[in-house]
Write an enzyme that holds these catalytic residues in place. Structure first.
Site, PDB file in Angstrom:
ATOM      1  N   ASN A  48      -0.275  -6.719   5.501  1.00  0.00           N
ATOM      2  CA  ASN A  48       0.813  -7.614   5.079  1.00  0.00           C
ATOM      3  C   ASN A  48       1.507  -8.115   6.344  1.00  0.00           C
ATOM      4  O   ASN A  48       2.188  -7.345   7.016  1.00  0.00           O
ATOM      5  CB  ASN A  48       1.786  -6.810   4.193  1.00  0.00           C
ATOM      6  CG  ASN A  48       3.088  -7.552   3.946  1.00  0.00           C
ATOM      7  OD1 ASN A  48       3.170  -8.762   4.114  1.00  0.00           O
ATOM      8  ND2 ASN A  48       4.118  -6.812   3.529  1.00  0.00           N
ATOM      9  N   TRP A  49       1.300  -9.390   6.627  1.00  0.00           N
ATOM     10  CA  TRP A  49       1.860  -9.935   7.870  1.00  0.00           C
ATOM     11  C   TRP A  49       3.343 -10.275   7.770  1.00  0.00           C
ATOM     12  O   TRP A  49       3.956 -10.690   8.756  1.00  0.00           O
ATOM     13  CB  TRP A  49       1.071 -11.182   8.295  1.00  0.00           C
ATOM     14  CG  TRP A  49      -0.195 -10.859   9.019  1.00  0.00           C
ATOM     15  CD1 TRP A  49      -0.789  -9.632   9.122  1.00  0.00           C
ATOM     16  CD2 TRP A  49      -1.016 -11.767   9.753  1.00  0.00           C
ATOM     17  NE1 TRP A  49      -1.938  -9.728   9.869  1.00  0.00           N
ATOM     18  CE2 TRP A  49      -2.105 -11.030  10.263  1.00  0.00           C
ATOM     19  CE3 TRP A  49      -0.962 -13.144  10.009  1.00  0.00           C
ATOM     20  CZ2 TRP A  49      -3.120 -11.620  11.033  1.00  0.00           C
ATOM     21  CZ3 TRP A  49      -1.961 -13.735  10.762  1.00  0.00           C
ATOM     22  CH2 TRP A  49      -3.022 -12.968  11.270  1.00  0.00           C
ATOM     23  N   LYS A  50       3.898 -10.181   6.576  1.00  0.00           N
ATOM     24  CA  LYS A  50       5.320 -10.515   6.375  1.00  0.00           C
ATOM     25  C   LYS A  50       5.609 -11.918   6.946  1.00  0.00           C
ATOM     26  O   LYS A  50       4.738 -12.780   6.899  1.00  0.00           O
ATOM     27  CB  LYS A  50       6.232  -9.458   6.999  1.00  0.00           C
ATOM     28  CG  LYS A  50       5.827  -8.047   6.585  1.00  0.00           C
ATOM     29  CD  LYS A  50       6.840  -7.007   6.930  1.00  0.00           C
ATOM     30  CE  LYS A  50       6.272  -5.644   6.594  1.00  0.00           C
ATOM     31  NZ  LYS A  50       7.287  -4.601   6.510  1.00  0.00           N
TER      32      LYS A  50
ATOM     33  N   HIS B  19       7.083  -6.098  -3.476  1.00  0.00           N
ATOM     34  CA  HIS B  19       7.290  -5.409  -2.201  1.00  0.00           C
ATOM     35  C   HIS B  19       8.769  -5.034  -2.095  1.00  0.00           C
ATOM     36  O   HIS B  19       9.650  -5.774  -2.543  1.00  0.00           O
ATOM     37  CB  HIS B  19       6.871  -6.321  -1.041  1.00  0.00           C
ATOM     38  CG  HIS B  19       6.817  -5.596   0.268  1.00  0.00           C
ATOM     39  ND1 HIS B  19       7.951  -5.308   0.996  1.00  0.00           N
ATOM     40  CD2 HIS B  19       5.776  -5.078   0.960  1.00  0.00           C
ATOM     41  CE1 HIS B  19       7.598  -4.648   2.089  1.00  0.00           C
ATOM     42  NE2 HIS B  19       6.278  -4.490   2.089  1.00  0.00           N
TER      43      HIS B  19
ATOM     44  N   GLU C  27      10.812  -5.206   0.223  1.00  0.00           N
ATOM     45  CA  GLU C  27      11.661  -6.202   0.889  1.00  0.00           C
ATOM     46  C   GLU C  27      12.045  -7.315  -0.086  1.00  0.00           C
ATOM     47  O   GLU C  27      13.140  -7.871  -0.018  1.00  0.00           O
ATOM     48  CB  GLU C  27      10.953  -6.739   2.145  1.00  0.00           C
ATOM     49  CG  GLU C  27      10.938  -5.693   3.250  1.00  0.00           C
ATOM     50  CD  GLU C  27       9.796  -5.801   4.246  1.00  0.00           C
ATOM     51  OE1 GLU C  27       9.104  -6.844   4.272  1.00  0.00           O
ATOM     52  OE2 GLU C  27       9.584  -4.824   4.998  1.00  0.00           O
TER      53      GLU C  27
ATOM     54  N   GLU D  15       4.652   2.740  -1.828  1.00  0.00           N
ATOM     55  CA  GLU D  15       5.284   2.520  -0.525  1.00  0.00           C
ATOM     56  C   GLU D  15       6.692   3.103  -0.548  1.00  0.00           C
ATOM     57  O   GLU D  15       7.640   2.427  -1.003  1.00  0.00           O
ATOM     58  CB  GLU D  15       5.369   1.026  -0.231  1.00  0.00           C
ATOM     59  CG  GLU D  15       4.016   0.356  -0.125  1.00  0.00           C
ATOM     60  CD  GLU D  15       4.061  -0.818   0.842  1.00  0.00           C
ATOM     61  OE1 GLU D  15       3.283  -0.797   1.794  1.00  0.00           O
ATOM     62  OE2 GLU D  15       4.899  -1.718   0.678  1.00  0.00           O
TER      63      GLU D  15
ATOM     64  N   GLY E 144       8.217   0.244   7.969  1.00  0.00           N
ATOM     65  CA  GLY E 144       8.732  -0.329   9.200  1.00  0.00           C
ATOM     66  C   GLY E 144       9.632   0.621   9.982  1.00  0.00           C
ATOM     67  O   GLY E 144      10.339   0.202  10.900  1.00  0.00           O
TER      68      GLY E 144
ATOM     69  N   SER F 123       4.280   2.694   7.504  1.00  0.00           N
ATOM     70  CA  SER F 123       4.002   3.088   8.889  1.00  0.00           C
ATOM     71  C   SER F 123       2.585   3.637   9.097  1.00  0.00           C
ATOM     72  O   SER F 123       2.384   4.586   9.858  1.00  0.00           O
ATOM     73  CB  SER F 123       5.068   4.078   9.383  1.00  0.00           C
ATOM     74  OG  SER F 123       6.349   3.482   9.327  1.00  0.00           O
TER      75      SER F 123
ATOM     76  N   GLY G 210       1.817  -2.895   7.258  1.00  0.00           N
ATOM     77  CA  GLY G 210       2.664  -3.975   7.745  1.00  0.00           C
ATOM     78  C   GLY G 210       2.452  -4.197   9.232  1.00  0.00           C
ATOM     79  O   GLY G 210       1.461  -4.806   9.656  1.00  0.00           O
ATOM     80  N   GLY G 211       3.348  -3.649  10.042  1.00  0.00           N
ATOM     81  CA  GLY G 211       3.341  -3.890  11.493  1.00  0.00           C
ATOM     82  C   GLY G 211       1.984  -3.768  12.170  1.00  0.00           C
ATOM     83  O   GLY G 211       1.595  -4.646  12.951  1.00  0.00           O
TER      84      GLY G 211
HETATM   85  C1  PEP Z   1       4.631  -2.984   4.396  1.00  0.00           C
HETATM   86  O1  PEP Z   1       5.189  -3.986   4.810  1.00  0.00           O
HETATM   87  O2  PEP Z   1       4.160  -2.981   3.252  1.00  0.00           O
HETATM   88  C2  PEP Z   1       4.568  -1.817   5.273  1.00  0.00           C
HETATM   89  C3  PEP Z   1       4.044  -0.716   4.787  1.00  0.00           C
HETATM   90  O3  PEP Z   1       5.048  -1.955   6.552  1.00  0.00           O
HETATM   91  P1  PEP Z   1       4.802  -0.949   7.796  1.00  0.00           P
HETATM   92  O4  PEP Z   1       3.339  -0.607   7.808  1.00  0.00           O
HETATM   93  O5  PEP Z   1       5.214  -1.730   8.986  1.00  0.00           O
HETATM   94  O6  PEP Z   1       5.636   0.253   7.547  1.00  0.00           O
END
Ligand code: PEP
Length: 253
Positions: free
Chosen positions: A9-11, A96, A98, A169, A175, A215, A236-237
């Site tokens: 997920n590039w956000k 999600h 966010e 999640e 994050g 993460s 994500g990241g």
């Molecule tokens: C996400 O955005 O779904 C996520 C899990 O982010 P990260 O891997 O950066 O924690």
């Protein structure tokens, strides 16, 4: 047999140049390509560039990060499931944390989006998970029960059951650099599987994949993918760097 799904997920990151360099630099061994699905969900503005440049690596699937449930109409700023299908999306993330936290997403809107995506032939990845406050108050199971029951409400067409994906999640792990322990991740994914069995019947829980997200990185991926209840990851990241996501997609158990 549930085929693992490794999703990025590039956000709100990315550009045409980023898409080009990521596709060029991403690389996994042949065996990995055959045994798992690999997906990137860039921002809407990068979908067309992705499609244009990914022909050389067709195993890299394309997804979106959100959707609106109507087919078309006067809904300024929104994108429909039919448009995502047309843009080449195989999957779309919904709910999600966010979106729930900053944009008013609710379990009810997640359910509407999920149904609309299924109807358009795009597979929904439904995100659920508790906040730190909820976990510390011992409410993790209560929150997951409410989110799952409401998100999959009225999902009674058996053909759709193999299309949906759930992503567990925990909000406190997104994050933050804090990963759930293997025990926490396995336990929560196992609990979600039980909820799905209760709600949708035994065949459904055999086909629905449950991902862990929070993460995930090249160092913890092998341990996470070895967990019996975890059928993949939502990243994500670490999905923004081709080298890191290549390593994650090439996990070994
Ligand atoms: C996400 O955005 O779904 C996520 C899990 O982010 P990260 O891997 O950066 O924690």
């Amino acid at each position: 047999m549930r085929k693992p799904l490794i999703a990025g997920n590039w956000k709100m990151y990315g550009s045409a140049e980023k898409v080009r360099s990521f596709i060029k630099d991403f690389s996994v061994p042949e065996e990995a390509i055959a045994s798992r699905e690999i997906l990137i969900c860039p921002p809407f503005t990068s979908l067309a560039t992705w499609r244009e440049h990914s022909a050389a690596k067709p195993y890299l699937q394309l997804g979106a990060q959100d959707v609106y449930w109507e087919k078309d109409g006067a809904f300024t700023g929104e994108i429909s499931p039919v448009m995502l299908k047309d843009a080449g999306c195989a999957y779309c993330v919904v709910g999600h944390s966010e979106r729930r936290q900053y944009f008013g997403e609710t379990d009810v809107s997640v359910n509407r989006k999920m149904h609309a995506l299924l109807e358009a032939g795009v597979k929904p990845i439904v995100c659920v998970g508790e906040t730190l406050k909820e976990r510390e108050a011992g409410k993790t199971e209560e929150v997951l029960r409410r989110q799952i029951n409401c998100s999959v409400f009225a999902l009674d067409d058996a053909a759709y059951l193999k299309e949906i994906v759930i992503a567990y999640e925990p909000v406190w792990a997104i994050g933050t650099g804090k990963t759930a322990t293997s025990e926490q991740a396995n336990e929560a994914c196992g609990f979600i599987r039980l909820l799905l069995r209760d709600r949708l019947g035994a065949p459904a829980d055999d086909s629905i994949r449950i991902l862990y997200g929070g993460s995930v990185n090249p160092k913890n991926i092998d341990e996470l993918m070895a967990l019996p209840e975890v059928d993949g990851v939502l990243v994500g990241g670490a999905s923004l760097k081709a080298a890191d996501f290549s390593r994650i997609a090439a996990y070994e158990v």
